[in-house]
Motif scaffolding. Structure first.
Motif, mmCIF file in Angstrom:
data_model
loop_
_atom_site.group_PDB
_atom_site.id
_atom_site.type_symbol
_atom_site.label_atom_id
_atom_site.label_comp_id
_atom_site.label_asym_id
_atom_site.label_seq_id
_atom_site.Cartn_x
_atom_site.Cartn_y
_atom_site.Cartn_z
ATOM 1 N N LYS A 1 0.832 -1.195 0.000
ATOM 2 C CA LYS A 1 0.000 0.000 0.000
ATOM 3 C C LYS A 1 0.873 1.255 0.000
ATOM 4 C CE LYS A 1 -3.665 -2.335 2.596
ATOM 5 N NZ LYS A 1 -4.445 -2.349 3.861
ATOM 6 N N ALA A 2 0.388 2.279 -0.658
ATOM 7 C CA ALA A 2 1.178 3.498 -0.821
ATOM 8 C C ALA A 2 1.483 4.178 0.507
ATOM 9 C CB ALA A 2 0.452 4.463 -1.753
ATOM 10 N N ASP A 3 0.600 4.021 1.505
ATOM 11 C CA ASP A 3 0.791 4.734 2.770
ATOM 12 C C ASP A 3 1.497 3.896 3.832
ATOM 13 O OD1 ASP A 3 -1.184 2.901 3.127
ATOM 14 O OD2 ASP A 3 -2.592 4.258 4.141
ATOM 15 N N THR A 4 1.987 2.701 3.464
ATOM 16 C CA THR A 4 2.650 1.868 4.461
ATOM 17 C C THR A 4 3.968 2.487 4.898
ATOM 18 O OG1 THR A 4 3.455 -0.353 4.963
ATOM 19 C CG2 THR A 4 3.871 0.479 2.751
ATOM 20 N N LYS A 5 4.293 2.316 6.175
ATOM 21 C CA LYS A 5 5.519 2.883 6.734
ATOM 22 C C LYS A 5 6.550 1.816 7.083
ATOM 23 C CE LYS A 5 3.817 7.058 6.637
ATOM 24 N NZ LYS A 5 4.333 8.060 5.664
ATOM 25 N N ASP B 1 4.479 -6.030 4.611
ATOM 26 C CA ASP B 1 3.173 -5.511 4.213
ATOM 27 C C ASP B 1 2.475 -6.463 3.239
ATOM 28 O OD1 ASP B 1 1.414 -2.933 4.317
ATOM 29 O OD2 ASP B 1 1.507 -3.481 2.190
ATOM 30 N N GLY C 1 8.245 3.717 -2.712
ATOM 31 C CA GLY C 1 7.049 3.530 -3.518
ATOM 32 C C GLY C 1 7.050 2.164 -4.174
ATOM 33 N N ARG D 1 11.289 2.759 2.144
ATOM 34 C CA ARG D 1 10.498 2.536 0.933
ATOM 35 C C ARG D 1 10.575 3.742 0.000
ATOM 36 N NH1 ARG D 1 6.878 -1.716 1.129
ATOM 37 N NH2 ARG D 1 6.711 -2.726 3.176
#
Length: 461
Positions: A240-244, A301, A272, A270
């Motif tokens: 997911k784009a918002d994963t940290k 993730d 992207g 990350r």
């Protein structure tokens, strides 16, 4: 019956069904890469085979360095292929022009799928100019060439057709490679690109790859003054784009005997869905040989791990003779074609001396013959042992070493001939070969007197 390995070649420029997108994104890049590394040992060289319906003689792999890297393309089901290559000047016919030596050639690269259908052909004309006759027999270290295209996943052959414009001679070789699918997995890693330098700083040499400047090391060879091993690779993830969550990465290096000698773990930030990364290793304490590097990435993730693996080589320049000789006596014997008598006598006296004295004597011997003493490489030494190795592989006579045969001796001294005429069994003659050396205006005739392929020097004219 005579077989002459000289032919003309009309390059096929058809695209064979290649899409307009792929055609527009296929290009040649001529890059000034100062690699400055020793040529890789024989086990490291790319393996080539003779293409079907070849029109010329085959290029032996010792005269060509090829490295292919695959990475995800910019559109679905598209993979980027970067093919780096460098050819030895010994493959070309040089003509003296004023105070310099010039060779004109045409090189075609043809891509075929696993069914033999041609899907791409590109041709370039160029010339090579060198200052001295010695340089006409060396690997061109001043610049590497890169051919880039985009292909769907599958198995392919990349054919090289080298046409010498001055002599009308042609040489062929083919490299098989596999194109992975980087889009059908939730996590994947590109091929590892071994480099002489990877930096985020702008540079006049090297290639820009996703914001990093990469100076490829085509030979994947390190050692002596070049102990820093750099790598470049890319990670592709469907996270997911918002994963940290960071990407856990493990590097492992295995020795020539398969033992893990280095393990390093780090967490990568990350970038992207596509990330470009690099790493540096110090190989100063590595002994000579072939090593493997493995990268393993874990993405929690997507709950997947991915691996990529590549080989590299540690090659200490003045241990290069050990690739063709098993002991010091044999090393000394192999120098008889170029050494003075007093040099041979001095080296033979060191037979029972400590290894460092032998090493220093060999170092001094080759340093006196180094055409470019201001650089790290001794091109003449590399060329000499490359010829020894080729002679051992192609001109062996019974239990004897190939470099000691008549053909091996001429090959080591003068290099590959510009033209070879092969005459098989005829009613009135034994099989024989005529080697043409245009640069010295000489022809060497070798005859197989007993029919067992043991060609002996019969005549020089």
């Amino acid at each position: 019956m005579s077989t002459r390995y000289i032919s003309t070649f009309e390059p096929d420029r058809s695209l064979g069904g290649l899409s307009m997108y792929q055609y527009n994104h296929t290009f040649w890049v001529w890059i000034g890469l100062i690699v400055g590394l020793v040529g890789q040992p024989s086990s490291a060289r790319a393996q080539f085979a003779l293409p079907e319906n070849t029109e010329g003689d085959v290029i032996d792999p010792i005269y060509a360095i090829v490295d292919i890297m695959t990475a995800r393309g910019n559109v679905i089901d598209s993979t980027r292929i970067d093919c780096y290559y460098r050819l030895s000047n010994e493959l070309f016919n040089f003509i003296k022009s004023g105070e310099k030596f010039v060779s004109h050639y045409e090189l075609s690269l043809i891509v075929k799928d696993d069914k033999g259908y041609q899907i791409l052909a590109e041709t370039v004309r160029d010339s090579i100019t060198v200052d001295t006759e010695v340089e006409t027999q060396m690997m061109d270290n001043s610049r590497a060439k890169m051919f880039t295209t985009y292909l769907p996943p599958g198995k392919y052959d990349l054919e090289f057709k080298l046409y010498d414009i001055d002599s009308a001679g042609q040489l062929d070789m083919v490299r098989s490679f596999k194109v992975p699918d980087y889009f059908n997995k939730k996590l994947s890693i590109s091929d590892i690109q071994f480099a002489g330098l990877v930096t985020s700083e702008p540079s006049t040499i090297g290639l820009n790859k996703r914001g990093l400047t990469v100076v490829p090391n085509l030979t994947r060879s390190y050692g002596e003054e070049h102990t820093e091993l750099y790598i470049y690779y890319e990670i592709y993830t469907d996270a997911k784009a918002d994963t940290k969550k960071a990407l856990k990465t493990t590097y492992k290096i295995k020795s020539p005997k398969g033992r893990i000698i280095l393990t390093h773990e780090e967490e990568l930030e990350r970038q992207g869905p596509v990330g470009a990364y690099s790493m540096r290793f110090d190989t100063e304490d590595f002994s000579q040989g072939r090593y493997s590097l493995e990268i393993e990435v874990e993405d929690k993730d997507v709950r997947k791990t991915a691996k990529s693996k590549g080989d590299f080589y540690i090659n200490w320049q003045y241990l290069l003779p050990l690739t063709t000789a098993k002991h010091f006596d044999e090393i000394v014997d192999q120098l008889e074609y170029i050494a003075e008598r007093d040099e041979i006598e001095l080296l033979k006296k060191l037979k029972e001396e400590p290894g460092d004295e032998q090493h220093n004597a060999l170092y001094d011997f080759w340093k006196r013959r180094d055409p470019t003493p201001e650089t790290d490489q001794n091109e003449f030494m590399i060329m000499y042992y490359r010829r020894i190795e080729y002679a051992n592989s192609n001109f062996r006579m019974g239990l004897g070493k190939g470099w000691r045969s008549d053909q091996g001796r001429i090959y080591v001294i003068f290099g590959p001939p510009n033209e070879v005429e092969r005459f098989t069994f005829e009613s009135a003659t034994n099989p024989y070969q005529v080697w043409h050396y245009n640069n010295i205006s000489r022809r060497f005739v070798f005859v197989d007197f007993d029919g067992y392929g043991r060609y002996q020097l019969y005549r020089v004219y």
